[in-house]
Motif scaffolding. Sequence first.
Motif, PDB file in Angstrom:
ATOM      1  N   ARG A  17     -29.998   1.753  16.187  1.00 18.62           N
ATOM      2  CA  ARG A  17     -31.104   2.248  15.367  1.00 18.62           C
ATOM      3  C   ARG A  17     -30.576   2.660  13.998  1.00 18.62           C
ATOM      4  N   ILE A  18     -30.347   1.663  13.145  1.00 19.94           N
ATOM      5  CA  ILE A  18     -29.794   1.915  11.822  1.00 19.94           C
ATOM      6  C   ILE A  18     -30.709   2.812  11.008  1.00 19.94           C
ATOM      7  N   ASP A  19     -32.013   2.714  11.274  1.00 22.23           N
ATOM      8  CA  ASP A  19     -32.978   3.540  10.542  1.00 22.23           C
ATOM      9  C   ASP A  19     -32.808   5.021  10.859  1.00 22.23           C
ATOM     10  N   LYS A  20     -32.196   5.336  11.995  1.00 15.63           N
ATOM     11  CA  LYS A  20     -32.001   6.734  12.385  1.00 15.63           C
ATOM     12  C   LYS A  20     -30.572   7.214  12.118  1.00 15.63           C
ATOM     13  N   THR A  21     -29.590   6.335  12.342  1.00 14.53           N
ATOM     14  CA  THR A  21     -28.196   6.744  12.127  1.00 14.53           C
ATOM     15  C   THR A  21     -27.806   6.685  10.658  1.00 14.53           C
ATOM     16  N   GLY A  22     -28.460   5.782   9.915  1.00 11.85           N
ATOM     17  CA  GLY A  22     -28.070   5.582   8.526  1.00 11.85           C
ATOM     18  C   GLY A  22     -26.744   4.881   8.382  1.00 11.85           C
ATOM     19  N   LYS A  23     -26.215   4.344   9.482  1.00 11.13           N
ATOM     20  CA  LYS A  23     -24.905   3.703   9.478  1.00 11.13           C
ATOM     21  C   LYS A  23     -25.053   2.205   9.759  1.00 11.13           C
TER      22      LYS A  23
END
Length: 726
Positions: free
Chosen positions: A401-407
């Motif tokens: 979940r890149i949208d949540k981790t920002g990574k």
Amino acid sequence: MKKLFWAAPVLAMGALGLASCEDMAGSGGSGITAEMLLGAADDNANWITHGRTYSEQRFSPLDKINAGNVGELGLAWFADMDTARGQEATPLVIDGKMYLTTAWSKVKAFDATTGEPLWDYDPEVPGETGVKVCCDVVNRGLAAWGDDLFLGTLDGRLVSLDRDSGEVNWEVVTVDQDMAYSITGAPRIIDGKVIIGNGGAEFGVRGYIAAYDVEDGSELWRFYTVPDGTEGDDAPEHLKAAAKTWNMEVLAGSDAIGGGGTVWDSMAYDPDLNLLYFGVGNGSPWNQAYRSPGEDGTGEGDNLYLSSIVAIRPDTGEYVWHYQTTPGETWDYTATQHIILADMEIEGKTRQVLMQAPKNGFFYVIDRATGEFISAKEYIPQNWAKGIDENGRPIFNPEARIDKTGKPAIVMPGPLGGHNWHPMAFHPGEGLVYIPAFEAAMAYAPEADWKADRARGFNVGFDLGAGDLPPDLNVRREIYGTVKGKLMAWDPVAQEARWTVEFPGPWNGGLLATGGDLVFQGNSSSEFAAYNAASGEKLWSFAAQTGIVAPPITYTVDGEQYVAVLAGWGGAYAITADGHMINEQGPVRNISRLLVFKIGGEAVLPDVLTLAEIPLDPPPSRAGAETIALGKVKYARYCAVCHAPAAVGSTELPDLRRSGTLSDAQSWQAVVHDGILKDNGMASFATSMSKDEIEAIRAYVIQRANEDKALEAADKKGGAKKVARR
């Protein structure tokens, strides 16, 4: 022991409130009627609607060409197209005549036995429309009703044509042409209503599907798939419900874009239930952290009806049910992939089911009467979810979940999916769904300070340059070698593959299953082949000289069975992949051509001309690192969608590393800023980028061209060892 039944229900005409056959047929009752569409499964001679029947099974009981004699299949005739772009259409065959669409929304008619051209129609789509399309200037087909044909054009028009002459009866604009809407899908017709959706989610539009009257093109209803941020008490109930799953302040804000959810391909219809099913696309932007952020700035909400299968009443557009395959999607996991209807026995009970293999890598079986989840199983490797729970909801992998981790994260499948638009087929006798699947991951990395650009920008909210392939040719080959194509025979009851055929590359063609125990498919290796439907054994193949992505059809004229397919390499993968590394056979060319086969056919294709590739001869790279870095960012957002990431160059569109304008800044500006080539599809980007930013792109492409020139030289001297494909 499972039992499978072919779902081809024919409802009494009166029960649907339909007019008589004579009334609907047009002149003299000779045209396509509602009764004919409902009974298309029993019409073995013709192919009168996109998926052959409303159930979209793409199965024909024809068996004169069969596993015993398919080795005698030969080319009966062929016809060259006048567009060297991707060809994705399913032809229609009606009473010995064939009708098809080509790239740029052109239409052609042929004698189905001889290939004699009968007429053609060019809607004269403006070339600059090409930059409004994510995935090539393709068109997937026509609809027929009465004595007319119906076409959705790339620039958003719905056109009615006289089937005998190709003359225009009427045309209407179905979209806001000031926005980046497009139409590439085939219309469907139910009870005198032409139903069509649109595309453009990547460019910031709001999706919908609409119905138009066959007589004059007047709009009868419109169903929006996402709220617009201003839903009030008079909004349809389905949009009120959807609004609760979005950040409405962001969606309605001054910097908001349309939310996405375009309906750009799949539809199916059950006349017994009187339900129209369609698939909904991705969000705009892809990255939910920008599209619908929560209080902590990360993605929040299911964002209905993105990535959903929706059932509505075709007479009114009334919502009935939905099933969301990827809640809160953030990877471009559309659910617009092919939908198939069938009746089958599951756990001792006959179920009316809907089946789909959407991009997200899971094969779904849904109760089509209620939308109830029945089962789902991954048909390719994936890592975005740990599974699907008993309610049909994915169990997310937090790391994906890149949208949540920002990574950044490498996620399987990538935005092309595990299965894209290429149609599947269902063989009721074998109980198998044939899937043109593939494996391809992508490195997703959030883009800092992302801003929407409805005019020209690819609105995804990820750094499209972050996943560029490394310059080392050996490493590139190894990475491309991990991208696999597959033809899978999937058992939807057991939720497992019965057999699999591996291909050296992805983006292989749509499918046809027949009563002759055959499955036909073209592929990216420029081959058209027939397989045993039960075992997957290849029984016959033909060297097509070009990659094939379109699905085949079959029909008869005077008792002779034919198989036809529209050949021509193109589409999303073709224009964004390194054209030299797609498969081990070398570059895949586009030769746009209709191929028609019969037993004993003796026609021969002309020899393929050898084309000399323009050598890499760029000017020296003298720009500073900061300028080149800016150019890389702008190239990734505005250029990569057509000219391939990292400027590697496809085989369909111009390879910018080899462009003569690289040596002349003024000429480069004339093309990119001034739009002097807009009629060829290269519109001006003056509203999106400054001249300095456009010059930075030139500097980036020059640097890339110099890198690759050096690598090619080393490769020729044996400096880069080729990696064998798996």
